[in-house]
Write an enzyme that holds these catalytic residues in place. Structure first.
Site, PDB file in Angstrom:
ATOM      1  N   GLN A  34      -5.195  -5.152   7.023  1.00  0.00           N
ATOM      2  CA  GLN A  34      -6.237  -6.034   6.485  1.00  0.00           C
ATOM      3  C   GLN A  34      -6.229  -7.417   7.127  1.00  0.00           C
ATOM      4  O   GLN A  34      -6.935  -8.309   6.676  1.00  0.00           O
ATOM      5  CB  GLN A  34      -6.062  -6.172   4.953  1.00  0.00           C
ATOM      6  CG  GLN A  34      -6.178  -4.862   4.186  1.00  0.00           C
ATOM      7  CD  GLN A  34      -7.572  -4.246   4.206  1.00  0.00           C
ATOM      8  OE1 GLN A  34      -8.539  -4.876   4.632  1.00  0.00           O
ATOM      9  NE2 GLN A  34      -7.683  -2.996   3.788  1.00  0.00           N
ATOM     10  N   ASP A  91       2.474  -4.605   7.989  1.00  0.00           N
ATOM     11  CA  ASP A  91       1.271  -3.811   7.736  1.00  0.00           C
ATOM     12  C   ASP A  91       0.088  -4.761   7.893  1.00  0.00           C
ATOM     13  O   ASP A  91      -0.229  -5.540   6.983  1.00  0.00           O
ATOM     14  CB  ASP A  91       1.347  -3.229   6.325  1.00  0.00           C
ATOM     15  CG  ASP A  91       0.064  -2.506   5.955  1.00  0.00           C
ATOM     16  OD1 ASP A  91       0.023  -1.899   4.876  1.00  0.00           O
ATOM     17  OD2 ASP A  91      -0.910  -2.558   6.744  1.00  0.00           O
ATOM     18  N   HIS A 135       0.858  -1.190   0.000  1.00  0.00           N
ATOM     19  CA  HIS A 135       0.000   0.000   0.000  1.00  0.00           C
ATOM     20  C   HIS A 135       0.893   1.238   0.000  1.00  0.00           C
ATOM     21  O   HIS A 135       2.004   1.199   0.533  1.00  0.00           O
ATOM     22  CB  HIS A 135      -0.858  -0.054   1.270  1.00  0.00           C
ATOM     23  CG  HIS A 135      -1.916   0.999   1.370  1.00  0.00           C
ATOM     24  ND1 HIS A 135      -1.653   2.281   1.798  1.00  0.00           N
ATOM     25  CD2 HIS A 135      -3.239   0.958   1.126  1.00  0.00           C
ATOM     26  CE1 HIS A 135      -2.774   2.976   1.802  1.00  0.00           C
ATOM     27  NE2 HIS A 135      -3.751   2.201   1.400  1.00  0.00           N
ATOM     28  N   LYS A 172     -10.949   0.097  10.284  1.00  0.00           N
ATOM     29  CA  LYS A 172     -11.140  -1.116   9.487  1.00  0.00           C
ATOM     30  C   LYS A 172     -11.603  -2.292  10.335  1.00  0.00           C
ATOM     31  O   LYS A 172     -11.859  -3.375   9.815  1.00  0.00           O
ATOM     32  CB  LYS A 172      -9.839  -1.476   8.766  1.00  0.00           C
ATOM     33  CG  LYS A 172      -9.385  -0.416   7.774  1.00  0.00           C
ATOM     34  CD  LYS A 172      -8.150  -0.840   7.065  1.00  0.00           C
ATOM     35  CE  LYS A 172      -7.494   0.306   6.362  1.00  0.00           C
ATOM     36  NZ  LYS A 172      -8.209   0.744   5.167  1.00  0.00           N
ATOM     37  N   CYS A 217      -4.781   2.589  -3.595  1.00  0.00           N
ATOM     38  CA  CYS A 217      -3.470   2.986  -3.028  1.00  0.00           C
ATOM     39  C   CYS A 217      -2.433   1.891  -3.254  1.00  0.00           C
ATOM     40  O   CYS A 217      -1.590   1.628  -2.393  1.00  0.00           O
ATOM     41  CB  CYS A 217      -3.587   3.300  -1.538  1.00  0.00           C
ATOM     42  SG  CYS A 217      -4.690   4.633  -1.179  1.00  0.00           S
TER      43      CYS A 217
END
Ligand SMILES: Cc1ncc(COP(=O)(O)O)c(CN[C@@H](CS)C(=O)O)c1O
Length: 413
Positions: free
Chosen positions: A204, A201, A124, A227, A370
């Site tokens: 998600q 990261d 991202h 999220k 992104c």
């Protein structure tokens, strides 16, 4: 057929009862942001109604109440990702700021001329741009690994790309575009063997599955509240204690100091060292409530249900003629998240998303998500993306697919 988790849980989310142009809202843009349950909305309202005060400063009742609630939220995050200590959790505005904090603090201290930062091409922009900025300043460079033929980041290539020059590996846990889930434990073992640190990261993954930072042994992890059923405006950085203690401040101001003299200051211990100014108190408490809510359902139950949705979405979408889905086909070994980025031959993804919204009440994303380097890797500028959460249902997937077939017909006349 037993009632699905999505059907049971959706009444907790008032926003899902909305209609769009007279059609039931089918919200399939959860990778962009999730919706909020009543439990979280109530926590925010209760805070402002009965606990609002500034934190860490006052000796009065409300300040102590707000401070306790704020620090309890930090402890809930630490427990949720199995951090060894709550002081390893730093509140930030979002995951993007958390990565910038590591780049400007740990990066500035530890990166030098000729050093390499290793990333996948699927990262991202929030995981790429901060490192471009600090690498330019320090004379370091970014190195990318590509995808396998199965369209997942090539971890064998990553293993080979590691060298003594590699100081940091930056990687997603789950790709917001491919839906691929990476074997982080292996990546961490290989990275540590060459002396590289790993920043994960987890934007998600944390909302969708159990993430255990001690089991993964990552050095840093970032995630965003919005999220995972929490409010916007708050996210967090997890960092191993010894790393955070070695890092200089990112932002200067109140809270992050120990003493301020006219020409220098001494700094507080982590996490306060990295939390300058009045924090997003209500948002932190809202995130704590989101974690309570998710934990009440159970992350394993959420993950198992989303695995079902992931396969159902993938096979329903790939059964539509002229649809090209990016990322791996799900299999016993390759797990996919419940998201699919796709293109339809000769139809722009934004046209697809516009008609799905206007005519069918279906909310999906179109654009580059992104992840422009990844889209360029596929030779496209943009894609459409449907991304699900545990409050979605297979019926909603069916509605999306039917609407997509109609939309394709509309553009094919
Ligand atoms: C893998 C990954 N990494 C970082 C971010 C940034 O999260 P922030 O809360 O904006 O800081 C995101 C947010 N991706 C959204 C907005 S582009 C999407 O539609 O996919 C992400 O998916």
């Amino acid at each position: 057929e037993s009632t699905s988790l999505g059907e049971i849980i959706r009444s907790d989310f008032p926003i899902l009862r909305q209609k769009v142009n007279g059609r039931d809202l089918v919200y399939l843009d959860n990778a962009a942001t999730s919706q909020k349950p009543n439990y979280v909305l109530k926590a925010l309202k209760d805070y402002y109604e009965s606990s609002n005060s500034n934190v860490h400063r006052g000796v009065h009742y409300l300040s102590q109440k707000a401070t306790t609630a704020y620090e309890n939220a930090r402890e809930k995050i630490a427990d949720f990702i199995n951090a060894s200590d709550h002081t390893e959790i730093v509140f930030t505005r979002n995951a993007t700021e958390a990565i910038n904090l590591v780049a400007n603090s740990w990066g500035d201290l530890n990166l030098g001329f000729g050093d390499e930062i290793l990333l996948t091409v699927a990262e991202h922009h929030s995981a790429i741009v901060p490192w471009q900025i600090v690498a330019k300043k320090k004379g370091a460079s970014l190195k990318y690994i590509g995808l396998t033929a199965g369209e997942v980041p090539d971890i064998e290539q990553l293993k080979k790309a590691l060298s003594k020059k590699t100081k940091l590996v930056v990687t997603h846990h789950v790709s917001n575009t491919l839906g691929s889930v990476l074997p982080i434990e292996d990546i961490v073992i290989w990275s540590h063997e060459v002396g590289a640190r790993v920043l994960l990261d987890a934007c998600q993954s944390v909302p969708h599955m159990m993430v255990d930072v001690q089991k993964l042994n990552v050095d840093f992890l970032v995630a965003s509240s919005h999220k995972m059923c929490g409010p916007t405006g708050i996210g967090f950085l997890y960092g191993k204690s010894n790393l955070l203690s070695s890092m200089p401040p990112f932002l200067g101001g109140g809270e992050m100091i120990s003493d301020v003299f006219q020409d220098y200051s001494t700094y507080a211990e982590p996490p306060s060292r990295f939390e300058a100014g009045t924090p997003a108190i209500a948002e932190a408490i809202g995130l704590g409530a989101a974690i309570e809510y998710l934990s009440g359902i159970g992350m394993q139950r959420i993950h198992d249900y989303e695995r079902e949705l992931a396969d159902y979405l993938y096979y329903s979408l790939t059964s539509v003629p002229n649809v090209r889905v990016y990322g791996p086909a799900p299999s016993e070994i390759i797990h996919r998240a419940a998201l699919c980025s796709f293109n339809v031959e000769n139809i722009h993804p934004t046209d697809i998303a516009t008609i799905l919204n206007e005519e069918y009440g279906v909310a999906i994303r179109s654009g580059h998500h992104c992840a422009q380097p990844l889209h360029r890797y596929f030779g496209v500028n943009a894609s459409a993306r449907a991304s699900l959460y545990f409050y979605n249902t297979k019926e909603e997937v069916d509605h999306f697919i039917e609407a997509l077939r109609e939309t394709i017909k509309f553009f094919s006349i």
